[in-house]
Design a protein around this motif. Structure first.
Motif: not given
Lengths: 183, 372, 180, 106, 337, 146
Positions: B338-339, B219-220, A87-89, A143-144, B44, A139-140, B341-342
């Motif tokens: 953060f993750s 999504y982490g 997973t992507l942190e 935001w990053h 959001p 997809p996460g 909520l994403s």
């Protein structure tokens, strides 16, 4: 998930881009040393790191594998890691202003069992901060990547919605660049 | 004309949930595109209390950055304190005395209980029940009193130091903690009878807001959100830090993936926290609470370091890049919500407004930590 | 001190209330047909319904008066309100549109209909029945409904059922089509 | 002394007026909902007439009341169906103005 | 239009009803706040007057001294009309409620019908208020409140019809009179011909909760979803009237439940017991306020339901049961009575 | 069908249990404190704003004007003014200003202070509508304490 497979694949990926004697990374540099193992005296800034894979001491660095790849390989690296069920942190940047380079750092971890953390990093020129997005794979990352765009102005190509996430939409600066002097 | 009219569906309307809205717990704005009561898209919008903590990390010495940690997630500030001091200790190679480790674990777990209690209350408040919030506050106040007696603060703690703790705990803190655990044990059945088993709450939560394990991975998401999706992942177990390996506790995992699962995970975690605290109090040794040789000015070796702890809302990671100076070259804070909520945008598609707010509550958001 | 109203005043009071009801009715009807905003038109309709309920009261039928409020105000008006909320998000824009030729024509037509009906009514010779067989109380209405008019009663219930089904089908079908 | 409330003609006139208003509205209103409102007025006018005759002329004063109740039931059914039609039309045409519905045939 | 209209009587009743409605609305707020506080281990209002008893007056004075704000784009006449529509029908309904055998403002033959007729006007207040506010939250809230009201009116009416069937009258006084005697004569127990007795009582109570938009059915003003629902934009006495209307409706709901199920002004004890056994308005008030307290307690205990479970409750549970009860009671009346 | 009734029954039972809990709590004593009339004793470690320690022997402060508190402060809310004076070794404190609006009560200043000249006060009634009210001159404050 097979750790060794991931390591091998990432190693092959990192080696791909440079036929001219890719740096054979030293396995596990001595504990208190910097990541390159060749960090010179403190006065001089460390030289930019070459692409390649390092297996670092987890107890010191907090990660198991540290791999630097070329810019166009980050998506494939993400795919390899995604294939392994990791997973992507986080995604972040580091501004190496003396090298005139920006570093983009991807932190991956494995949540399905035994702990395994991989750092993928890549360097892009400071004046042309373009890098492909991995939000198609994770997809996460959306935001990053937007956050990294906020702070460093790094342009993630192909990102679905590259707008300011945390900063106000009308701002024209990137605060974490080292030449940012406040506003 | 018909086909053109069909393509642009004017029945949809935009609804701004926030920045000030009773359900967003702070200043989060969610741009909702609604079709009647159904949510077509929920985006959001962050940044209303963004304070650029990461830049502050680059301008302050390692020690000066400590109080920032309590301001990230003000509900479980000690977890963040812990993560940061452990990272710096790792970088600077500082050994921590064993008593200090125990104190850290006891206070952190107390803080985790208080955080979960507040979440419990606020979550039920989101669902329209007001009274459980104040019952939870009653218990939480006890924790805050205990922690205030130790740390001197009630919310934004700044208690841990590189190499130990600010000061030692007194025996009446330990006995008071045990008494509190006894009290909370007797209160938990009340909470379950009043809230958990309530048929309305069950209808509100069961099967609502499913988040699959795969979605969490993509999504982490971490913490109770991940554990409510059936993944047994807890940083305290998977990459143990401090004295967690010596303590026997379970990681509650629920496989239903819905809001109820996340609710149950947190309620069970309160029980596990109490177990951890009891064991830690039983085992706590005598000794100093501060390492003897802590350098006055910390200048870690150049390089980058990563450390993760399990905060109340998931795994909190810090990536610090040092260039050998007494300040960080780069300080990246990976906040769990953060993750978490994403994934809201994807998870809330097609839900009813009320259900979407239940989902949002079950993610346990703390906005200052998301915005940093 | 005699505080009761003297019997002489009662008819005047009665006429006054009746006139008030008529004015309310007419005012409501005017608002319903002339208001530019649809919501106000519905409001006018409601006012008109309430006035008519009062008139029914004067026609010795409080039962029908209350039914008028219950059904027309409580159900029909709310249904229309709903229709406006669902289908007229831009009622301001709607209000700007003025009917072209329809205006004068409508006045003419409405006036003609009223005139014809009213004059017919005024000039007609109505036969007053010699005897009333009952008082038209609620009990008697109920009894009639279930004896003499039971067939109509059943038919109306079928009509209502069909109306519900039909409206469900129509509203539902539109939705499916819009979504796919 | 005025005795309007006891005269049949008053009620008949009110009924006729309501009916006329209804017809006026039906023609004048450009939108479906406006026409629906006007139609309710027409029904009310009819009801008032029935009730008036019921009170003054009918041998059996329950008949008019029953008919008025039926009219109410029909009005309710009409309103429900009209609303569903309005919604369906709006979904398809994004308008409930009668002018815009010219291609209803196909 | 009766001939012997007594002016004094009329004025007294009118003033009395308005005072009763307003006083109840004001002091139920106090009861609600104080009750909620003690349920939550707090003290509640305590500063204004002893035990905070003057708090409602202070609140009222505050509300009245506030400015009425008309947000941009509201439909002013409708916006101002809606609070009145919320309050006036409630006061109208009080006219028909018999507090004791003699204490009733107007003894109307079809009082039950009148209550339902004016209660349905109350829905319009929410609808018009929500729509006139030009606020999306208010519009959603109005739509919710109306669909909820419509859904719960059906089982409520069916249950009421059952009672009317048993009693054979729509006159509220006669309905109570038919339950004369101690509690086993009341409609809450099957002994009086109401086949499902206590269950219909609970169902009717639930319906009255839903009809008055009280928690856990307060979807219209779900503060965690819709801020304050249809009165989001209301300030000053506009809000105050909505608020009073809400509490007046609670009183009406409780009073109606008392009349239909709990034997109105009759004592639960046999008449042979001195004092306790005598019927009177106080018994009516005791029963009514006990019900109101339950309403308050429920509000501060449960989370809010969602719209779908609310409608499911109505359509899948309440309506079948109430129809079943109607059939059973009809059978009972036919073959036994 | 059996499940339908079972659901209704168990659901109703849970509701009744909930009501009984709140009704029971209703009769218990309130746990809140009426703040302006009653107030809590602060715990010994309570962190109010910092103040200068009054030395029991000398009756005055112990500050040596080293400025470590000023340097250690993350938010820069401390200003120490010291000046050379005739016949005194080192500097003499002439002003110790605290801008409490910025302070985060982390305690770095107290930890950095070698002579232990500052401590946390127990002040917590600190409401004001003006920002200037939170600029403290600690030296003056210490003198007023005498």
């Amino acid at each position: 998930m097979n750790k060794l497979n991931v390591i091998d694949e990432l190693k092959a990926l990192a080696a791909e881009g440079m036929p001219a004697a890719p740096e054979v990374a030293p396995v596990a540099p001595p504990a208190p040393e910097g990541e390159e193992g060749a960090a010179p005296k403190k006065a001089a800034p460390p030289a930019p790191r070459k692409n390649g894979l390092l297996e670092v001491v987890y107890a010191v660095k907090g990660v198991h594998v540290d791999v630097q790849v070329a810019v166009d390989q980050v998506v494939r690296a993400a795919q390899i890691i995604d294939g392994a069920g990791m997973t992507l942190e986080a995604i972040t940047g580091v501004d190496w202003i003396t090298d005139k380079e920006l570093e983009v750092v991807y932190d991956y971890s494995f949540t399905g069992g035994e702990c395994f953390r991989v750092v993928v990093r890549t360097r892009i020129p400071r004046d042309q901060p373009n890098i492909p997005t991995i939000s198609k794979v994770f997809p996460g990352a959306n935001w990053h990547e937007r956050e990294t765009f906020d702070f460093f102005g790094i342009n993630f190509e192909g990102h679905p919605q590259l707008e300011y996430l945390l900063l106000p939409e009308d701002c024209d600066f990137h605060p974490l660049l080292k030449d940012f002097k406040g506003c | 004309m018909s086909s053109q009219a069909l393509s642009q569906n004017k029945e949809r309307f935009e609804l701004n949930l926030g920045p000030q809205h009773p359900a967003t717990h702070g200043v989060l704005r969610v741009k909702l595109l609604m079709d009647g009561e159904y949510i077509v898209n929920a985006e959001p919008v962050l940044g209303y209390i963004h304070r650029m903590h990461e830049l502050m990390g680059e301008n302050r010495t390692w020690a000066q950055y400590l109080p920032n940690m309590g301001r990230l997630d003000y509900l479980s500030a000690l977890s963040y304190n812990l993560g940061y001091v452990e990272l710096v200790e790792k970088m600077a190679g500082i050994e921590v005395p064993e008593r200090a480790e125990y104190i850290r674990v006891i206070t952190t777990e107390l803080n985790r209980i208080s955080s979960h209690l507040l979440w419990f209350g606020a979550f039920v408040l989101d669902l329209g029940g007001f009274t459980p919030l104040l019952y939870a506050f009653d218990d939480r106040e006890q924790i805050l009193d205990l922690l205030e007696a130790v740390t001197g603060a009630r919310l934004t703690y700044c208690y841990f130091r590189f190499g130990g703790c600010y000061n030692d705990v007194e025996d009446n803190f330990l006995s008071g903690t045990l008494a509190f655990i006894k009290r909370l044990r007797s209160r938990m059945p009340m909470y379950h009878n009043l809230v958990t088993k309530n048929v309305i709450l069950m209808q509100r939560l069961e099967g609502v807001g499913p988040i699959s394990a795969e979605m969490c991975r993509k999504y982490g998401a971490t913490g109770p959100v991940l554990r409510g999706s059936g993944v047994n992942y807890d940083v305290r177990k998977n990459e143990p830090y401090s004295i967690y390996p010596e303590i026997d506790f379970d990681v509650p995992v629920y496989h239903e993936c819905d809001s109820m699962a996340r609710y149950n995970v947190r309620m069970d975690e309160i029980d596990q926290c109490m177990r951890i605290i009891e064991q830690a109090i039983a085992k706590i040794p005598e000794g100093p609470v501060m390492a003897e040789k802590v350098p006055k000015m910390i200048k870690p070796e150049p390089g980058d370091y990563y450390h993760t702890v399990e905060a109340a809302r998931g795994s909190f990671g810090i990536r610090a890049v040092s260039d050998g100076k007494n300040q960080a070259y780069r300080m990246k804070l990976r906040s769990p919500t953060f993750s978490n909520l994403s994934l809201y945008q994807e998870a809330s598609k097609g839900m009813l407004l009320a259900d979407a707010l239940a989902l949002m509550g079950s993610l346990d958001l703390v906005i200052p930590e998301i915005d940093r | 001190m005699n505080l009761s109203i003297s019997p002489d005043v009662v008819p005047i009071l009665r006429e006054g209330i009746f006139l008030g009801m008529v004015i309310v009715t007419v005012f409501g009807a005017l608002l319903a047909t002339l208001a530019k905003r649809m919501t106000r038109a519905v409001l006018g309709l409601i006012v008109c319904f309430l006035g008519i309920a009062g008139i029914y009261y004067f026609l010795n039928s409080p039962f029908v008066a209350l039914m008028q409020i219950l059904i027309y105000v409580g159900a029909v008006a709310i249904t229309i309100c709903f229709a406006i909320m669902l289908a007229e998000p831009d009622e301001m824009k709607m209000a700007a549109k003025t009917p072209g030729l329809a205006g004068p024509f409508a006045v003419l037509l409405g006036g003609a209909v009223t005139w014809v009906l009213a004059s017919t009514a005024m000039h007609a010779q109505w036969m007053t029945p010699a005897v009333k067989i009952n008082e038209g109380s609620v009990q008697q209405v109920g009894a009639s409904l279930l004896t003499m008019y039971s067939m109509v009663f059943e038919l109306v219930s079928i009509v209502l059922l069909l109306a519900i089904l039909g409206s469900l089908v129509v509203a539902r079908a539109g939705r499916d089509k819009a979504e796919c | 002394m005025l005795t309007l409330s006891t005269q049949l003609n008053t009620y008949l006139f009110i009924g006729a007026m309501l009916f006329g208003f209804g017809v006026f509205g039906l023609v004048r209103r450009p939108s479906l909902i406006g026409m629906l409102i006007a139609a309710e007025l027409v029904l009310c006018g009819a009801s008032v007439n029935f009730m008036a005759f019921n009170n003054f002329l009918a041998e059996d004063p329950t008949v008019g009341q029953i008919i008025t109740l039926f009219i109410m039931a029909i009005a309710a059914a009409e309103a429900a169906i009209a609303m569903s039609i309005v919604i369906a039309v709006y979904r398809n045409y994004k308008s409930i103005e009668t002018e815009d519905l010219v291609d209803l045939q196909g | 239009m009766d001939l012997g209209i007594n002016v004094v009587e009329m004025v007294i009743y009118l003033v009395g009803i308005i005072a009763f409605a307003a006083g109840n609305a004001a002091y139920l707020v106090w009861v609600e706040r104080k009750g909620a506080a003690h349920i939550q281990r707090r003290t509640g209002p305590k500063e204004v007057g002893p035990f905070g008893l003057l708090q409602p007056l202070a609140d009222g004075a505050k509300l009245m001294s506030k400015q009425i704000i008309f947000p941009d784009g509201v439909d002013k006449p409708l916006f101002m009309l809606a609070p009145l529509l919320a309050m006036v029908p409630a006061i109208m309904i009080f006219v028909t409620i018999p507090f004791s055998e003699t204490l009733v403002a107007r003894d109307i033959n079809i009082g039950l019908l009148m209550i339902f007729a004016f209660a349905s006007v109350n829905i319009l207040a929410l609808l018009i208020g929500g729509w006139a506010s030009r606020n999306k939250y208010a519009v959603i809230s109005a739509a919710r409140a109306v669909s909820q009201n419509v859904a719960y009116e059906i089982p409520m009416l069916v249950i009421t019809i059952t009672i009317v069937l048993i009693t054979g009258s729509m006159n509220l006084r006669e309905i109570v009179a038919s339950q004369a005697g101690p509690f086993w004569h009341w409609n809450i127990l099957p002994t009086n011909g109401n086949f499902l007795g206590p269950i219909t009582f609970i169902m009717f109570f639930i319906c009255s909760l839903a009809e008055t938009n009280r928690a856990p059915f307060d979807l219209g003003e779900a503060e965690s979803e819709l801020i304050a629902g249809f009165h989001t934009e209301y300030s000053s006495m506009g809000f105050g009237l909505f608020f009073m209307g809400e509490y007046a409706n609670i009183v009406i709901g409780a009073a109606l439940t008392t009349i239909l199920f709990l034997g109105g002004w009759y004592s639960p004890f046999p008449e042979t017991i001195p004092y306790l056994g005598t019927a009177g308005a106080w018994w009516f008030l005791v029963k009514m306020y006990l019900l109101i307290w339950t309403v308050v307690l429920i509000r501060w205990t449960y989370p809010r339901v969602t719209l779908w479970s609310l409608l499911n409750l109505s359509w899948k549970i309440l309506i079948p049961f109430s129809l079943l009860n109607l059939l059973a009671s009809a059978g009972l009346v036919k073959f036994l009575g | 069908m059996a499940g339908y009734f079972k659901n209704i029954l168990s659901g109703s039972w849970s509701l009744i249990v909930g009501l009984s809990i709140t009704q029971k709590e209703f009769f218990k004593k309130p746990v809140t404190l009426q703040y302006p009339w009653e107030s809590l004793e602060m715990s010994p470690r309570f962190r109010g704003h910092i103040q200068l320690v009054k030395d029991a022997e000398s009756g005055t402060h112990r500050c040596i004007c080293c400025g470590m508190c000023e340097k250690g402060c993350p938010s820069g809310c401390i200003t120490v003014k010291g000046e050379k004076q005739e016949g005194v070794k080192g500097k003499v404190l002439v002003g110790y200003d605290l801008d409490f609006t910025k302070c985060s009560l982390c305690g770095q200043c107290i930890e950095n202070c070698k002579p232990a000249a500052i401590e946390f006060s127990k002040e917590y009634n600190l409401a004001s509508t003006r920002k200037e009210d939170f600029h403290y001159d600690l030296l003056k404050r210490l003198k007023e304490q005498k």
